[in-house]
Design an enzyme around this catalytic site. Sequence first.
Site, PDB file in Angstrom:
ATOM      1  N   ALA A 183       0.555  -1.316   0.043  1.00 38.16           N
ATOM      2  CA  ALA A 183       0.389  -0.210  -0.078  1.00 38.16           C
ATOM      3  C   ALA A 183       0.672   1.196  -0.013  1.00 38.16           C
ATOM      4  CB  ALA A 183      -0.838  -0.027   1.210  1.00 38.16           C
ATOM      5  N   CYS A 215       4.924   0.995 -12.112  1.00 41.75           N
ATOM      6  CA  CYS A 215       5.759   2.756 -12.249  1.00 41.75           C
ATOM      7  C   CYS A 215       6.582   2.586 -12.865  1.00 41.75           C
ATOM      8  CB  CYS A 215       5.026   3.407 -11.449  1.00 41.75           C
ATOM      9  SG  CYS A 215       6.763   3.471 -10.152  1.00 41.75           S
ATOM     10  N   GLY A 252      -1.093   4.998   0.109  1.00 44.66           N
ATOM     11  CA  GLY A 252      -2.315   4.499   0.122  1.00 44.66           C
ATOM     12  C   GLY A 252      -3.023   5.096  -1.284  1.00 44.66           C
ATOM     13  N   ASP A 304       0.765  -3.267  -5.954  1.00 46.67           N
ATOM     14  CA  ASP A 304       1.528  -1.914  -6.748  1.00 46.67           C
ATOM     15  C   ASP A 304       3.018  -2.336  -6.004  1.00 46.67           C
ATOM     16  OD1 ASP A 304       2.197  -0.016  -7.912  1.00 46.67           O
ATOM     17  OD2 ASP A 304       1.452   1.140  -6.427  1.00 46.67           O
ATOM     18  N   ASP A 363      -1.314  -6.243   9.937  1.00 46.68           N
ATOM     19  CA  ASP A 363      -0.324  -6.685  10.106  1.00 46.68           C
ATOM     20  C   ASP A 363       0.295  -7.572   9.152  1.00 46.68           C
ATOM     21  OD1 ASP A 363       0.639  -4.272  12.073  1.00 46.68           O
ATOM     22  OD2 ASP A 363       0.090  -5.588  13.213  1.00 46.68           O
TER      23      ASP A 363
END
Length: 383
Positions: A226, A336, A229, A283, A271
């Site tokens: 994340a 990315c 986020g 990601d 967690d």
Amino acid sequence: MTPAARCQAAIEVLDRVTTGIAAEQALTNWARGARFAGSKDRAAVRDHVYTVIRCQRSCAAHGGGEAGRALILGLLRAEGADPADVFTGEGYGPEPLTDAELSAGRTPDSAEAMDMPDWLLPRLKASLPEVEPTALALRERAPVFLRVNRLRGTVDVAQESLLAEGIATQPHALSPSALEVTEGARRVHLSRAYAEGLVELQDAASQAVVDQLPLRAGMRVLDYCAGGGGKALAMAARLSGPVEAHDADPRRMSDLPKRAERAGAQIARIDRPGGLYDLILCDAPCSGSGAWRRSPEGKWALTEARLQELQDIQLGILREASAYLTTDGHLAYVTCSILSDENDTVIDRFLADRPDWRVADRRQFLPVEGGDGFFLALMSADA
């Protein structure tokens, strides 16, 4: 500060950067000692520094060297400015150019003009239909994009609210929720629309990635890597429901509760994952090559060894995350990056020992489309 004084400040910062100090740290150190510099001065110096870093090889060729003074000289020549107007030695500006500096410099060759490391060019050629358009796009300053948070309002409402505070925007083709800021970008953080969660800073291609995900109400969704986020918030807005957020380093998610509260989004930090999920977004950490307009130092810091290390990390993440997927769920792999080493190659390695898995969708977004470079592979065991 005069334009010449701003260039001298940029020279000093770049000299520190060439010793290995991060650009942000070098700029912060300079600003602390330059109390005479106003906000516009600091912004101008920052722009000079980052423009040079994005175009480091071509600036070095134009300026005849890699020290800060040569790089700024190269930048001025590349922009068609007369260096003699800046290198005057007056008003805290740089000292006049020497005869050696006046005669130094040349037109960059084709590789230098693309501002890419030599070792990376063959990999880019193997990854892209055309290298030059993408390489040149990565030399430019990145646009500022906002995501309109549908939990708080519409695109029209967001545009009107921003414009009332001097922030002009226009829709962007990459995503129906994306607005490109065309004026007043530095005021976004102070705007009411931002404070009330109507808009979030998020690249348009990053938004487009979330648009491609097969999200539907009632799904159990996990953002496995994340970070800050941003994509978890975008998924929660699309779902109008909860998203679980996990990261190997929970400190990266430290601001997420405040961001979620501001956005009216249901985000649960965890967690470790528990049970099975209908959609898992990975990601993954990557070279960031698709976002080198924003973080240009990464372009020069990346090595072949680090690229291989990243591939192994990415593969490990996919293997870990896939264990938490329902039998009819989707695993979304995102980077990315514009390098096939981190994209198609990693997917091929992951699928090699999973003959029953298939790629349901695959998409590469490139900087020439306006946003950052992003890769998405949507996989499932029953595609």
